[in-house]
Design a protein around this motif. Structure first.
Motif, mmCIF file in Angstrom:
data_model
loop_
_atom_site.group_PDB
_atom_site.id
_atom_site.type_symbol
_atom_site.label_atom_id
_atom_site.label_comp_id
_atom_site.label_asym_id
_atom_site.label_seq_id
_atom_site.Cartn_x
_atom_site.Cartn_y
_atom_site.Cartn_z
ATOM 1 N N LEU A 89 0.837 -1.192 0.000
ATOM 2 C CA LEU A 89 0.000 0.000 0.000
ATOM 3 C C LEU A 89 0.877 1.250 0.000
ATOM 4 O O LEU A 89 1.710 1.433 0.890
ATOM 5 N N LEU A 90 0.661 2.106 -0.986
ATOM 6 C CA LEU A 90 1.472 3.315 -1.137
ATOM 7 C C LEU A 90 0.849 4.508 -0.421
ATOM 8 O O LEU A 90 0.703 5.588 -1.002
ATOM 9 N N ALA A 91 0.431 4.319 0.794
ATOM 10 C CA ALA A 91 -0.139 5.430 1.556
ATOM 11 C C ALA A 91 -0.269 5.001 2.999
ATOM 12 O O ALA A 91 -0.429 3.813 3.303
ATOM 13 N N ALA A 92 -0.208 5.959 3.901
ATOM 14 C CA ALA A 92 -0.579 5.688 5.284
ATOM 15 C C ALA A 92 -2.088 5.517 5.339
ATOM 16 O O ALA A 92 -2.826 6.271 4.692
ATOM 17 N N HIS A 93 -2.548 4.530 6.076
ATOM 18 C CA HIS A 93 -3.982 4.241 6.038
ATOM 19 C C HIS A 93 -4.807 5.420 6.533
ATOM 20 O O HIS A 93 -5.980 5.585 6.142
ATOM 21 N N GLU A 94 -4.215 6.297 7.360
ATOM 22 C CA GLU A 94 -4.955 7.446 7.849
ATOM 23 C C GLU A 94 -5.288 8.445 6.734
ATOM 24 O O GLU A 94 -6.193 9.275 6.893
ATOM 25 N N THR A 95 -4.556 8.401 5.639
ATOM 26 C CA THR A 95 -4.750 9.374 4.566
ATOM 27 C C THR A 95 -5.656 8.859 3.455
ATOM 28 O O THR A 95 -5.929 9.584 2.497
ATOM 29 N N LEU A 96 -6.123 7.623 3.554
ATOM 30 C CA LEU A 96 -6.948 7.045 2.505
ATOM 31 C C LEU A 96 -8.335 7.689 2.482
ATOM 32 O O LEU A 96 -8.860 8.108 3.523
ATOM 33 N N PRO A 97 -8.977 7.762 1.308
ATOM 34 C CA PRO A 97 -10.376 8.187 1.260
ATOM 35 C C PRO A 97 -11.240 7.246 2.104
ATOM 36 O O PRO A 97 -10.848 6.097 2.359
ATOM 37 N N PRO A 98 -12.425 7.677 2.533
ATOM 38 C CA PRO A 98 -13.221 6.881 3.474
ATOM 39 C C PRO A 98 -13.478 5.436 3.044
ATOM 40 O O PRO A 98 -13.289 4.508 3.841
ATOM 41 N N ASP A 99 -13.905 5.230 1.801
ATOM 42 C CA ASP A 99 -14.193 3.858 1.367
ATOM 43 C C ASP A 99 -12.923 3.018 1.316
ATOM 44 O O ASP A 99 -12.924 1.831 1.693
ATOM 45 N N ALA A 100 -11.828 3.614 0.843
ATOM 46 C CA ALA A 100 -10.567 2.877 0.790
ATOM 47 C C ALA A 100 -10.064 2.558 2.196
ATOM 48 O O ALA A 100 -9.498 1.475 2.447
ATOM 49 N N ALA A 101 -10.280 3.492 3.144
ATOM 50 C CA ALA A 101 -9.885 3.227 4.537
ATOM 51 C C ALA A 101 -10.675 2.059 5.110
ATOM 52 O O ALA A 101 -10.141 1.228 5.866
ATOM 53 N N ARG A 102 -11.941 1.978 4.761
ATOM 54 C CA ARG A 102 -12.746 0.844 5.224
ATOM 55 C C ARG A 102 -12.237 -0.462 4.619
ATOM 56 O O ARG A 102 -12.178 -1.493 5.301
ATOM 57 N N ALA A 103 -11.861 -0.431 3.335
ATOM 58 C CA ALA A 103 -11.306 -1.632 2.708
ATOM 59 C C ALA A 103 -9.996 -2.034 3.382
ATOM 60 O O ALA A 103 -9.715 -3.238 3.560
ATOM 61 N N TRP A 104 -9.160 -1.034 3.743
ATOM 62 C CA TRP A 104 -7.915 -1.341 4.463
ATOM 63 C C TRP A 104 -8.218 -2.044 5.778
ATOM 64 O O TRP A 104 -7.583 -3.044 6.126
ATOM 65 N N GLN A 105 -9.201 -1.536 6.529
ATOM 66 C CA GLN A 105 -9.531 -2.145 7.814
ATOM 67 C C GLN A 105 -10.037 -3.578 7.633
ATOM 68 O O GLN A 105 -9.677 -4.478 8.397
ATOM 69 N N ARG A 106 -10.832 -3.794 6.607
ATOM 70 C CA ARG A 106 -11.324 -5.146 6.335
ATOM 71 C C ARG A 106 -10.169 -6.074 5.983
ATOM 72 O O ARG A 106 -10.145 -7.244 6.385
ATOM 73 N N ALA A 107 -9.202 -5.558 5.204
ATOM 74 C CA ALA A 107 -8.051 -6.386 4.838
ATOM 75 C C ALA A 107 -7.239 -6.763 6.070
ATOM 76 O O ALA A 107 -6.847 -7.936 6.243
ATOM 77 N N VAL A 108 -6.985 -5.786 6.923
ATOM 78 C CA VAL A 108 -6.223 -6.063 8.149
ATOM 79 C C VAL A 108 -6.973 -7.061 9.033
ATOM 80 O O VAL A 108 -6.397 -8.026 9.555
ATOM 81 N N ASP A 109 -8.262 -6.844 9.204
ATOM 82 C CA ASP A 109 -9.060 -7.740 10.042
ATOM 83 C C ASP A 109 -9.138 -9.146 9.478
ATOM 84 O O ASP A 109 -9.325 -10.113 10.234
ATOM 85 N N SER A 110 -8.985 -9.270 8.146
ATOM 86 C CA SER A 110 -9.055 -10.589 7.509
ATOM 87 C C SER A 110 -7.715 -11.316 7.509
ATOM 88 O O SER A 110 -7.632 -12.446 7.029
ATOM 89 N N GLY A 111 -6.679 -10.659 8.001
ATOM 90 C CA GLY A 111 -5.369 -11.297 8.039
ATOM 91 C C GLY A 111 -4.553 -11.135 6.781
ATOM 92 O O GLY A 111 -3.534 -11.828 6.605
ATOM 93 N N VAL A 112 -4.969 -10.237 5.894
ATOM 94 C CA VAL A 112 -4.174 -9.974 4.697
ATOM 95 C C VAL A 112 -2.895 -9.241 5.103
ATOM 96 O O VAL A 112 -2.929 -8.315 5.930
#
Length: 497
Positions: A89-112
């Motif tokens: 990921l080429l960004a700090a997750h705090e700087t992602l747009p809202p939907d992309a930030a939600r996708a990041w959280q889902r990825a982390v929670d899924s063990g990706v």
């Protein structure tokens, strides 16, 4: 539903960057937050599993915007499907747009495995998902994005690009700079982008797929379209050669008779009832020993033209064609202008005025320039034409009021009052001498035989021209052989044959 393009169904509308942004904004407003990203991620994951079901590793290169979010959501679903998947990921997750930030959280929670680090080298048995830049990109990649694209290009693994290959201008089909992903597959989301089908886009996009993400059809006019395969009319028992019209080919100055003969053979194969050839070389051929049905008539251009005659002028015309053009521009009921006829018009303001006057007198014309000939007509350069092929074709239409076939990868067929179409067939097998003469002749013959307008004839001829090359499987296709291949292709497409 994911569709494979470009030869499935159609026509399909093509939308530029700004139109896609408007369409996306309206679609986002019509559904709950994250809905479109969830659908996009699901589409990417389905296609990844379809094109690389046995991938040992799947690596997602995710950019800082919503394109990266689509890649993150795809990673979630691929992991749930049992695939080994990692994300850079080429960004700090705090700087992602809202939907992309939600996708990041889902990825982390899924063990990706989501990190800023590049993976180990990927091989042919792996898959790369390019979700670095989407349709919003407007400039050459730089900094970390450039490094990521450079890494993608160095890998042996196939690439599935999300929306666009990163570094490609979706409006023009040209890379923003030297760093542009070459994808094996591209999944265009929500809208289809013209740059996937013309210029360098075809080489960078690979096989193009489309998913509208379950949204309603766009409520605005497209900037271009991908046409449907042509439909040829059935033949009837009572028809005779007079039913299919006359074509007059004018060209073939000294040493270039072959170009005019190729155009004439193509016109006849396309269905013209009679084909006359007026060679500009007084010492030229008196007959065609291969196709004796062609009628070589010296000086035919100086006589009366039948009311429904179609004239194809310029093939091998050399400098001699210039003297023939004033009469042809003024009198030919239907006129296809190619090669040296275009060069002569580009160099002569009087001929340009005569050409433009045809539109106001109700006489249709088709121009068939390659990029350099288009540049001469526009007072520009071939590089400028290639930089934005759609814009160049539109400008030619506006300037001369004609139908235009701008040849090249993803030939543009444009006509007054219609969105330009991008022809999806053809390849570099056509990069041999004489194939342009064949296209010009085929347009003339089909126009004569079908009774359709210039635009329909140009679209159908350009499609068949490319279709024959596709069947050749990228082998160099000699022009005389191309005619026979086109004839076979048209026969397969005609009802009742």
């Amino acid at each position: 539903m994911i569709l494979r393009l470009p030869t499935t169904g159609g026509p399909y509308p093509l939308f530029c960057r700004e139109a896609t942004r408007r369409i996306e904004a309206r679609a986002q407003a019509a559904v709950p937050h994250f809905t479109l990203m969830a659908r996009a991620g699901a589409a990417v994951s389905r296609l990844a599993l379809a094109v690389a079901p046995h991938a040992q590793r799947i690596w997602v290169a995710a950019g800082p915007g919503n394109n990266g979010g689509d890649g993150l959501e795809a990673a979630v679903l691929l992991r749930q499907a049992g695939m080994e998947v990692a994300v850079t990921l080429l960004a700090a997750h705090e700087t992602l747009p809202p939907d992309a930030a939600r996708a990041w959280q889902r990825a982390v929670d899924s063990g990706v495995d989501v990190s800023s680090q590049l993976p180990e080298a990927l091989g042919p048995g792996d898959l790369i998902i390019d979700a670095v830049f989407g349709v919003g990109a407007t400039r050459e990649p730089a900094g970390p994005q450039a490094a990521l694209i450079r890494f993608i290009k160095a890998q042996a693994a196939p690439v599935l690009a999300v929306d666009l290959p990163s570094g490609l201008d979706g409006d023009t089909g040209q890379p923003f700079g030297p760093l542009c992903v070459h994808a094996s597959h591209t999944l265009s989301l929500l809208t289809l982008k013209p740059g996937l089908f013309t210029g360098a886009g075809r080489d960078h996009a690979g096989t193009v797929w489309f998913d509208d993400l379950g949204t309603a059809p766009p409520d605005e006019a497209p900037q271009a379209e991908l046409p449907a395969p042509p439909r040829l009319a059935a033949m009837h028992h009572a028809q005779h050669k007079g039913s299919f019209g006359d074509v007059l080919v004018v060209g073939g100055s000294a040493g270039m008779a072959g170009a005019a003969v190729l155009a004439a053979r193509a016109a006849h194969a396309a269905g013209a009832g009679r084909v006359l050839v007026d060679l500009l070389d007084p010492a030229g051929l008196t007959h065609d020993p291969v196709r004796p049905e062609l009628m070589l008539r010296a000086g035919a251009r100086l006589g009366d033209l039948p009311e429904q005659a179609t004239v194809v002028a310029g093939c091998g015309g050399g400098e001699a064609i210039a003297a023939a053009l004033p009469r042809l521009l003024g009198m030919a009921p239907r006129l296809v202008l190619d090669a040296d006829a275009l060069n002569a018009i580009a160099a002569d303001g009087t001929l340009q005025a005569l050409l433009a006057a045809r539109a106001t007198s109700g006489r249709e014309t088709v121009l068939t320039p390659h990029p350099l000939e288009a540049a001469r007509l526009l007072g520009s350069s071939a590089a400028a034409v290639q930089a934005d092929r759609l814009a160049a074709a539109r400008t030619l239409v506006e300037r001369f009021g004609t139908t235009v076939v701008l040849k090249g990868s993803g030939s543009i067929v444009a006509s007054p009052g219609h969105p330009p179409s991008i022809n999806p067939t053809g390849n570099a097998a056509l990069a041999t001498a004489g194939t342009g003469d064949v296209l010009a002749g085929w347009i003339g013959g089909l126009w004569s035989a079908s009774g359709t307008g210039a635009l329909d004839a140009a679209r159908a001829a350009t499609w068949t021209h490319g279709e024959a090359a596709d069947a050749a499987r990228h082998a160099p296709l000699r022009a005389a052989d191309l005619i026979e291949a086109m004839h076979a292709s048209a026969r397969r497409r005609r009802p009742g044959t």
